[in-house]
Design an enzyme around this catalytic site. Structure first.
Site, PDB file in Angstrom:
ATOM      1  N   ASP A   1       0.864  -1.175   0.000  1.00 40.24           N
ATOM      2  CA  ASP A   1       0.000   0.000   0.000  1.00 40.24           C
ATOM      3  C   ASP A   1       0.905   1.231   0.000  1.00 40.24           C
ATOM      4  O   ASP A   1       2.045   1.191   0.466  1.00 40.24           O
ATOM      5  CB  ASP A   1      -0.948  -0.028   1.202  1.00 40.24           C
TER       6      ASP A   1
ATOM      7  N   HIS B   1      -5.866 -19.617  13.538  1.00 42.25           N
ATOM      8  CA  HIS B   1      -7.252 -20.043  13.329  1.00 42.25           C
ATOM      9  C   HIS B   1      -8.043 -18.999  12.529  1.00 42.25           C
ATOM     10  O   HIS B   1      -8.756 -19.341  11.577  1.00 42.25           O
ATOM     11  CB  HIS B   1      -7.970 -20.318  14.661  1.00 42.25           C
TER      12      HIS B   1
ATOM     13  N   ASP C   1      -8.532  -6.700   1.969  1.00 45.04           N
ATOM     14  CA  ASP C   1      -7.458  -6.760   2.972  1.00 45.04           C
ATOM     15  C   ASP C   1      -7.981  -6.158   4.267  1.00 45.04           C
ATOM     16  O   ASP C   1      -8.872  -5.298   4.243  1.00 45.04           O
ATOM     17  CB  ASP C   1      -6.231  -5.965   2.525  1.00 45.04           C
TER      18      ASP C   1
ATOM     19  N   CYS D   1     -12.968 -27.168  11.460  1.00 41.87           N
ATOM     20  CA  CYS D   1     -11.772 -26.443  11.017  1.00 41.87           C
ATOM     21  C   CYS D   1     -10.556 -27.365  11.092  1.00 41.87           C
ATOM     22  O   CYS D   1     -10.377 -28.101  12.049  1.00 41.87           O
ATOM     23  CB  CYS D   1     -11.563 -25.211  11.897  1.00 41.87           C
TER      24      CYS D   1
ATOM     25  N   CYS E   1      -7.059 -25.836  15.818  1.00 35.98           N
ATOM     26  CA  CYS E   1      -8.258 -26.671  16.028  1.00 35.98           C
ATOM     27  C   CYS E   1      -7.927 -28.159  16.021  1.00 35.98           C
ATOM     28  O   CYS E   1      -8.598 -28.942  16.681  1.00 35.98           O
ATOM     29  CB  CYS E   1      -9.317 -26.361  14.979  1.00 35.98           C
TER      30      CYS E   1
HETATM   31 ZN   LIG Z   1      -9.229 -23.544  13.448  1.00 36.86          ZN
END
Ligand SMILES: [Zn+2]
Length: 349
Positions: free
Chosen positions: A75, A332, A259, A301, A306
């Site tokens: 950017d 995650h 973004d 997930c 996870c």
């Molecule tokens: Zn996860």
């Protein structure tokens, strides 16, 4: 849509977390690659202030510096000019030549011009260069928005001239793309004027610039209007968008690049994203109800966190302020944002 840059193909839509200082807090590039992350956005202004530009160039570019192989956008610093200079008194100055900042570390003056901005991004070796824009907040008055649009077009032209000069001898496997940034606040007329001005100069893609949100949420009408101005054969980048539901809405408007700092910032505050019944929800991992919950944050997930740890343990790490929590939570959330993009057609808000 596919983007071919420097001999590599990237599929759109794409979500890219903000790695402002060439890093995302708590996770390294290999952690990010393991989440399936396809790209990230770093920042010209911050890397100048960090005194990192020449080192990055010596390393062979930002991707080598970070050891990250995905799409990297730099950017321009236009947003920082708005938030650090335009919105604060005595913090710097806008002139026709460029934006003058006070370097927060050295106290020295730092002048970012359209030309120096492009030159710096070429040194950083990103895949997509963003033009220096005169970014405004949507609540600024119409006369300010008009000045911003005219200046944004003039600066974009100077950026393009510099870009053409610096890239004219580069082969297709070396040449980055350059995107224009459409300003104009909440005014359809000004957004149109800005886009038409940028289109006349000619860019590889176009971004919606300025805050995409107000206190009530997404600025739907103007985001949608701006998306429709941009031809569908060009990438459409909704800068600063956003939360998963905002990404889904903007995708429906035809934006295909996004973004935000949200996945990692929220991770640090214990807000974790979960995809449930085709909807994206958040849980606060610090909640008492997770104290003895021995299931994963999201049982569907497949991320590192996870697969290996329970909500109970994640809550414990969060409660004691353990730094490894920030890593696991960021992994995650970034993984889940990637899933949002993969499943975007099927998701509802
Ligand atoms: Zn996860």
């Amino acid at each position: 849509m596919e983007l071919v840059i420097k001999g590599k193909t990237y599929n759109l839509p794409i979500f890219m977390p903000d790695a402002t200082h060439a890093t995302i807090k708590g996770v390294d590039s290999l952690d990010l690659a393991a989440t399936g992350l396809k790209g990230l956005v770093t920042n010209t202004y911050h890397l100048i202030v960090d005194d990192a530009v020449e080192t990055v160039k010596l390393t062979g570019g930002i991707k080598k510096f970070m050891n990250f192989d995905g799409l990297v956008i730099t950017d321009s610093g236009g947003f920082q000019a708005m938030s650090l200079v335009r919105r604060r008194k005595n913090a710097g100055k806008f002139t026709e030549d460029g934006v003058m900042f006070h370097n927060p570390h050295s106290g020295k003056r730092l002048l970012l011009t359209p030309e120096s901005c492009i030159e710096t991004q070429i040194k950083l070796g990103s895949d997509i260069i963003m033009v220096l824009d005169d970014c405004t907040h949507p609540d600024e008055k119409m006369s300010e928005q008009e000045i911003s649009v005219e200046r944004t077009i003039r600066w974009a032209r100077r950026c393009k001239v510099k870009y053409d000069e610096l890239t004219k001898n580069l082969s297709p496997t070396e040449k980055p793309m350059i995107f224009g940034i459409v300003q104009g606040g909440n005014s359809k007329e000004l957004r149109k004027k800005c886009f038409k001005g940028l289109q006349e100069i000619g860019f590889d893609g176009y971004a919606y610039g300025g805050w995409p949100l107000d206190e009530t949420g997404l600025l739907r009408e103007i985001l949608d209007y701006t998306a429709k101005l941009i031809p569908d054969d060009k990438p459409k980048y909704a800068m600063g968008v956003g939360k998963p539901n905002d990404i889904i809405e903007c995708y429906k408007m035809s934006y295909n690049m996004f973004d935000c700092v949200i996945p990692t910032r929220d991770a640090r505050h214990g807000r974790l994203y979960v995809i449930k019944d085709s909807k994206v929800e958040t849980i606060n991992i610090g909640n008492e109800r997770f104290k003895d919950d021995f299931t994963a944050v999201d049982s569907d997930c497949e991320c590192y966190a996870c697969k290996n740890f329970t909500k109970s343990y994640m809550r414990h790490l969060f409660k004691v302020g353990e730094s490894v929590f920030y890593k696991l939570a960021s992994i995650h959330n970034v993984y889940t944002f990637n899933k949002v993009i993969e499943k975007i057609e099927a998701l509802q808000i």
